[in-house]
Design a protein around this motif. Structure first.
Motif, PDB file in Angstrom:
ATOM      1  N   TRP A 157       5.854   3.866  -2.717  1.00 48.43           N
ATOM      2  CA  TRP A 157       5.379   4.591  -2.525  1.00 48.43           C
ATOM      3  C   TRP A 157       3.618   4.371  -3.758  1.00 48.43           C
ATOM      4  CZ3 TRP A 157       4.483   9.210  -0.620  1.00 48.43           C
ATOM      5  CH2 TRP A 157       3.677  10.889  -1.221  1.00 48.43           C
ATOM      6  N   LEU A 158       4.333   3.663  -4.536  1.00 47.91           N
ATOM      7  CA  LEU A 158       2.620   3.312  -5.991  1.00 47.91           C
ATOM      8  C   LEU A 158       1.649   3.190  -4.368  1.00 47.91           C
ATOM      9  CD1 LEU A 158       4.330   2.227  -8.515  1.00 47.91           C
ATOM     10  CD2 LEU A 158       2.701   4.475  -8.578  1.00 47.91           C
ATOM     11  N   TRP A 159       2.083   1.954  -3.265  1.00 49.25           N
ATOM     12  CA  TRP A 159       1.373   1.778  -2.568  1.00 49.25           C
ATOM     13  C   TRP A 159       0.563   2.398  -1.769  1.00 49.25           C
ATOM     14  CZ3 TRP A 159       3.049   0.411   2.535  1.00 49.25           C
ATOM     15  CH2 TRP A 159       1.882   0.660   3.796  1.00 49.25           C
ATOM     16  N   TRP A 160       1.773   2.882  -0.837  1.00 41.81           N
ATOM     17  CA  TRP A 160       0.870   4.419  -0.230  1.00 41.81           C
ATOM     18  C   TRP A 160       0.281   4.861  -0.776  1.00 41.81           C
ATOM     19  CZ3 TRP A 160       1.388   4.262   4.808  1.00 41.81           C
ATOM     20  CH2 TRP A 160       1.540   5.531   5.481  1.00 41.81           C
ATOM     21  N   LEU A 161       0.120   5.984  -2.129  1.00 41.63           N
ATOM     22  CA  LEU A 161      -0.859   6.239  -3.091  1.00 41.63           C
ATOM     23  C   LEU A 161      -2.140   6.189  -2.506  1.00 41.63           C
ATOM     24  CD1 LEU A 161       1.061   8.001  -5.262  1.00 41.63           C
ATOM     25  CD2 LEU A 161       1.279   9.368  -3.675  1.00 41.63           C
ATOM     26  N   ARG A 162      -2.101   4.412  -3.475  1.00 40.58           N
ATOM     27  CA  ARG A 162      -3.712   3.684  -2.877  1.00 40.58           C
ATOM     28  C   ARG A 162      -4.208   3.247  -1.922  1.00 40.58           C
ATOM     29  NH1 ARG A 162      -3.654  -1.573  -3.875  1.00 40.58           N
ATOM     30  NH2 ARG A 162      -5.051  -1.419  -4.466  1.00 40.58           N
ATOM     31  N   LYS A 163      -3.131   3.368  -0.723  1.00 42.18           N
ATOM     32  CA  LYS A 163      -3.700   2.851   0.077  1.00 42.18           C
ATOM     33  C   LYS A 163      -4.685   3.348   0.369  1.00 42.18           C
ATOM     34  CE  LYS A 163      -1.942   2.514   4.043  1.00 42.18           C
ATOM     35  NZ  LYS A 163      -2.744   2.454   5.007  1.00 42.18           N
ATOM     36  N   PRO A 164      -6.146   2.456   0.593  1.00 42.65           N
ATOM     37  CA  PRO A 164      -7.536   3.111   1.620  1.00 42.65           C
ATOM     38  C   PRO A 164      -6.570   3.116   3.114  1.00 42.65           C
ATOM     39  CG  PRO A 164      -7.929   1.468   0.622  1.00 42.65           C
ATOM     40  CD  PRO A 164      -6.064   1.419   0.302  1.00 42.65           C
ATOM     41  N   ALA A 165      -6.879   4.543   3.506  1.00 42.64           N
ATOM     42  CA  ALA A 165      -6.942   5.057   4.790  1.00 42.64           C
ATOM     43  C   ALA A 165      -7.600   3.633   6.281  1.00 42.64           C
ATOM     44  CB  ALA A 165      -7.575   5.962   5.904  1.00 42.64           C
ATOM     45  N   GLY A 166      -6.752   3.255   6.552  1.00 43.42           N
ATOM     46  CA  GLY A 166      -6.780   1.684   7.806  1.00 43.42           C
ATOM     47  C   GLY A 166      -6.503   0.305   6.906  1.00 43.42           C
ATOM     48  N   ARG A 167      -6.214   0.256   5.891  1.00 40.38           N
ATOM     49  CA  ARG A 167      -6.538  -0.650   5.494  1.00 40.38           C
ATOM     50  C   ARG A 167      -5.102  -1.453   4.304  1.00 40.38           C
ATOM     51  NH1 ARG A 167     -12.366  -0.188   1.909  1.00 40.38           N
ATOM     52  NH2 ARG A 167     -13.623  -0.081   3.772  1.00 40.38           N
ATOM     53  N   LEU A 168      -4.620  -2.195   4.194  1.00 43.54           N
ATOM     54  CA  LEU A 168      -3.747  -2.888   3.591  1.00 43.54           C
ATOM     55  C   LEU A 168      -4.002  -2.542   2.198  1.00 43.54           C
ATOM     56  CD1 LEU A 168      -0.829  -3.427   4.235  1.00 43.54           C
ATOM     57  CD2 LEU A 168      -2.340  -5.927   3.797  1.00 43.54           C
ATOM     58  N   GLY A 169      -4.686  -2.708   1.877  1.00 44.37           N
ATOM     59  CA  GLY A 169      -4.226  -2.199   0.500  1.00 44.37           C
ATOM     60  C   GLY A 169      -3.941  -3.782  -0.589  1.00 44.37           C
ATOM     61  N   VAL A 170      -4.750  -4.856  -0.244  1.00 47.32           N
ATOM     62  CA  VAL A 170      -4.241  -5.449  -0.954  1.00 47.32           C
ATOM     63  C   VAL A 170      -4.649  -5.872  -2.434  1.00 47.32           C
ATOM     64  CG1 VAL A 170      -4.201  -8.246  -1.250  1.00 47.32           C
ATOM     65  CG2 VAL A 170      -3.988  -6.494   0.637  1.00 47.32           C
ATOM     66  N   PRO A 171      -4.798  -5.932  -3.473  1.00 47.95           N
ATOM     67  CA  PRO A 171      -5.320  -5.713  -5.122  1.00 47.95           C
ATOM     68  C   PRO A 171      -6.236  -6.748  -4.416  1.00 47.95           C
ATOM     69  CG  PRO A 171      -3.318  -5.777  -4.877  1.00 47.95           C
ATOM     70  CD  PRO A 171      -2.540  -5.535  -3.748  1.00 47.95           C
ATOM     71  N   PRO A 172      -7.923  -6.856  -5.566  1.00 45.28           N
ATOM     72  CA  PRO A 172      -8.196  -7.513  -5.163  1.00 45.28           C
ATOM     73  C   PRO A 172      -8.056  -8.812  -5.753  1.00 45.28           C
ATOM     74  CG  PRO A 172      -8.823  -5.603  -6.359  1.00 45.28           C
ATOM     75  CD  PRO A 172      -7.832  -5.494  -6.091  1.00 45.28           C
ATOM     76  N   LEU A 173      -9.228  -9.887  -5.288  1.00 43.79           N
ATOM     77  CA  LEU A 173      -8.701 -11.577  -5.327  1.00 43.79           C
ATOM     78  C   LEU A 173      -9.728 -11.660  -6.554  1.00 43.79           C
ATOM     79  CD1 LEU A 173      -7.239 -13.964  -4.537  1.00 43.79           C
ATOM     80  CD2 LEU A 173      -9.251 -14.464  -4.024  1.00 43.79           C
ATOM     81  N   PRO A 174      -9.215 -12.447  -8.110  1.00 45.14           N
ATOM     82  CA  PRO A 174     -10.670 -12.214  -8.843  1.00 45.14           C
ATOM     83  C   PRO A 174     -11.500 -13.250  -8.109  1.00 45.14           C
ATOM     84  CG  PRO A 174      -8.406 -12.258 -10.147  1.00 45.14           C
ATOM     85  CD  PRO A 174      -7.941 -12.326  -8.233  1.00 45.14           C
ATOM     86  N   HIS A 175     -12.657 -13.029  -8.815  1.00 34.86           N
ATOM     87  CA  HIS A 175     -13.574 -13.999  -8.517  1.00 34.86           C
ATOM     88  C   HIS A 175     -13.713 -15.463  -9.077  1.00 34.86           C
ATOM     89  CE1 HIS A 175     -16.185 -10.987  -6.212  1.00 34.86           C
ATOM     90  NE2 HIS A 175     -15.655 -10.148  -7.348  1.00 34.86           N
TER      91      HIS A 175
END
Length: 455
Positions: A389-407
């Motif tokens: 449910w947390l993933w679904w709430l933060r997931k952008p439309a049309g995207r998987l919503g993987v947390p950003p990889l640190p540079h």
């Protein structure tokens, strides 16, 4: 601070991957686990007319029960017999009937056939088969093993994400009630995961011992009996694990990698068979029951009938209290006990595993054990569902919503050491970690930086 943030984002990314893969399996395992957890209560509720009988003065012998069964069903090919565990219990035979494995229930006092049950397609058999191999055999077993291994990654990364880092008790030991919306769900998810982390690790590790790849390899390395126990026993190339199936447990884990003895390897039998005129007579089923009783085997045991001319009778009880475990192999011709293995013969690892499995299944301390494991299953269900449910709430439309990889990815020696140890301890998990890491680094990170396809 930057270094800590990088580690946090990296842990969050891997927690995301682990959760997305593991959550559906955890939900399935929790539901099927609850069903199997309350097997004693559910069986009586659903099959009372098959399981319970009115006691009478005289119990028929096992051979007479078998004869009555064959009178009612001449075509039944019996492979297993379960004597009545109590005076109010029915006797049970497992047989091949019309091409299907069937449980047949017999009144031990009258010999009446009480009814039948498909051995593969009843509630408990289905729950157990789904829990162990998704009802699709080896592929399902490997998937369950991967899910359990990734579950360990999920717990380790989750504890790192939860780690207080100077916060007060709110949001650490208890949810912070000032949070709202997605923040409140995150508080519940994190705190529930923390309190259940140790128990979830226990459930995952104790369950892994039954898997077909890691569990078998683990048993081959750590589960050993003194060689002298088998010196005078004629052995086959078949292991005792052949008696266990996804829907039915017959021999304890400690016995799975032991060899099945061979019947008839005695001078008198060999001479009798040399002429090839006739086979030596088998001992009766009641004689095997008498042997089990004389040797003090705990009621609730099963007797697996011999397979072929060299097969043995196997008396086995996979007891709620593993200290009552027993496995006896009996020569089908002479009645000689070829092996008798008990708790006292188990090594430290075997004892630990058997105890862990009984706790895992909620059998060791009665209702209290069941309720504790029920609480763990409910925690797993909530953690998995709230994570999705947390993933679904933060997931952008049309995207998987993987947390950003640190540079910047500094080498975190402790984290790297944990990953390496997990990969070595659980080879399937290690191989999958390398695959996911390679895909993440070669594909997803480049798509994210180039097209902003993932967040």
């Amino acid at each position: 601070m930057k270094k800590t943030v990088d580690f946090y984002n990296l842990a969050w990314r891997w927690h995301f991957y682990a959760g997305l893969f593991v959550a559906p399996f955890m939900i399935l395992l929790a539901f099927t686990g609850i069903i199997y957890l309350f097997k004693p209560q559910l069986d009586v509720l659903m099959y009372r007319d098959l399981l319970e009988v009115q006691p009478a003065a005289q119990v028929l012998s096992a051979d007479e029960q078998l004869a009555r069964l064959h009178q009612a069903l001449p075509q039944a090919a019996v492979s297993k017999y379960l004597p009545p565990a109590t005076a109010e219990s029915s006797a049970q035979f497992v047989a091949s009937l019309d091409g299907r494995e069937t449980n047949l229930f017999v009144n031990p006092y009258s010999g009446e056939l009480l009814g039948s049950q498909d051995a593969h397609y009843n509630l408990q058999a289905i729950a157990r088969a789904l829990h162990g191999e998704l009802m699709i055999g080896t592929v399902g077993d490997r998937l369950i093993e991967l899910a359990a291994g990734w579950g360990i990654v999920l717990v380790v990364s989750g504890v790192y994400l939860w780690w207080p880092r100077g916060r007060g008790k709110r949001g650490v030991l208890v949810p912070n009630r000032e949070q709202r919306g997605r923040g409140w769900w995150r508080e519940l998810h994190a705190v529930t995961g923390f309190w259940g982390a140790a128990l979830l690790l226990f459930m995952l590790l104790s369950g892994m011992t039954w898997t077909g790849y890691w569990g078998e390899s683990f048993a081959d390395v750590w589960n050993r009996f003194p060689a002298a126990m088998w010196n005078d026993v004629p052995k086959s190339d078949v292991q005792a694990r052949s008696l266990n199936e996804a829907h039915r447990q017959t021999v304890p884990w400690a016995m799975e990698n032991t060899p099945m003895p061979v019947s008839g390897a005695h001078a008198e039998h060999a001479g009798h068979m040399a002429g090839g005129s006739m086979a030596a007579p088998q001992i009766g089923l009641q004689q095997v029951v008498d042997i089990a009783r004389e040797r003090g085997v705990t009621p609730g045991y099963s007797i697996s009938l011999p397979k072929g001319e060299e097969g043995v009778f196997t008396v086995s009880v996979f007891a709620d209290d593993p200290r009552n475990d027993a496995t006896l192999h009996v020569d089908q011709y002479s009645g000689k006990v070829l092996a008798d293995v008990r708790w006292k013969d188990y090594g430290l690892v075997a004892r630990s595993v058997e105890t862990g499995v009984m706790l895992h299944e909620g059998k060791m301390f009665g209702l209290a054990n069941q309720l504790l494991m029920l609480a763990v299953c409910l925690m797993i269900l909530f953690s998995a569902a709230s994570g999705l449910w947390l993933w679904w709430l933060r997931k952008p439309a049309g995207r998987l919503g993987v947390p950003p990889l640190p540079h910047a990815l500094p080498v975190w020696k402790v984290g790297l050491g944990i990953v390496v140890l997990l990969g070595i301890a659980f080879p399937l998990v290690g191989a999958s970690l390398l695959l996911v890491w390679g895909f993440d680094w070669l594909v997803l990170s480049r798509l994210a930086s180039g097209r902003q396809a993932f967040d």
